[in-house]
Design an enzyme around this catalytic site. Structure first.
Site, PDB file in Angstrom:
ATOM      1  N   CYS A  37      -4.731  64.786  79.974  1.00  0.00           N
ATOM      2  CA  CYS A  37      -4.961  65.284  78.617  1.00  0.00           C
ATOM      3  C   CYS A  37      -6.145  66.227  78.511  1.00  0.00           C
ATOM      4  O   CYS A  37      -6.371  66.813  77.460  1.00  0.00           O
ATOM      5  CB  CYS A  37      -5.209  64.103  77.681  1.00  0.00           C
ATOM      6  N   CYS A 107      -6.729  56.333  79.466  1.00  0.00           N
ATOM      7  CA  CYS A 107      -8.041  56.475  78.817  1.00  0.00           C
ATOM      8  C   CYS A 107      -9.014  55.440  79.384  1.00  0.00           C
ATOM      9  O   CYS A 107     -10.203  55.722  79.551  1.00  0.00           O
ATOM     10  CB  CYS A 107      -7.919  56.297  77.309  1.00  0.00           C
TER      11      CYS A 107
HETATM   12 FE1  FES Z   1      -6.536  61.182  77.525  1.00  0.00          FE
HETATM   13 FE2  FES Z   1      -7.218  59.318  75.921  1.00  0.00          FE
HETATM   14  S1  FES Z   1      -5.545  60.670  75.646  1.00  0.00           S
HETATM   15  S2  FES Z   1      -8.330  60.039  77.603  1.00  0.00           S
END
Ligand code: FES
Length: 138
Positions: A37, A107
């Site tokens: 992400c 995450c």
């Molecule tokens: Fe990537 Fe949370 S969506 S660290």
């Protein structure tokens, strides 16, 4: 998606946001990014030279709510631990504590990687050889 109360609490009132002096020998800094992400997390620890316990932990996370909550929780867990105890913190414990949904597991991996990065930096500064570095030197 329903988030747990604990997650929302850490997200809304993150603990230990901030910066430690990365030039100090007693401070280790871990900086990691999630390829999934693009979120980035910096986590720092300060280790007492006498007791070898982590006295301070701070983080700054440019990322999603789960990453912020994971790093906030991680800094709470780190304080008072020895480096070895801190190395044993695993991301699934964070997943459990915050009840992270499956799409947010990476995450918590970011938080584990940041902890490991901070410890590695601290150990490198203080001449502590990890098993991996001992193996590599042979
Ligand atoms: Fe990537 Fe949370 S969506 S660290």
């Amino acid at each position: 998606m329903a988030y747990s109360e604990k997650l929302l609490d850490h997200f809304k009132n993150p603990r230990n946001v901030g910066t430690l002096d990365k030039n100090k020998n007693s401070v280790g800094t871990g900086l990691v990014g999630a390829p999934e992400c693009g979120d980035v997390m910096r986590l720092q620890i300060e280790v007492d030279p006498i007791t070898k316990k982590i006295t301070e932990a701070k983080f700054k996370t440019f990322g999603c709510g789960s990453a912020i909550a994971s790093s906030s929780l991680a800094t709470e867990w780190l304080k008072g631990k020895t480096v070895d105890e801190a190395l044993a913190i695993d991301n699934m414990a964070i997943v459990e504590e915050l009840a992270l949904p499956p799409v947010k597991i990476h995450c918590s991996v970011l938080a584990e990687d940041a902890i490991k990065g901070a410890i590695k930096d601290y150990q490198a500064k203080n001449g502590v050889q990890t098993e991996a570095s001992i193996a590599a030197s042979h």
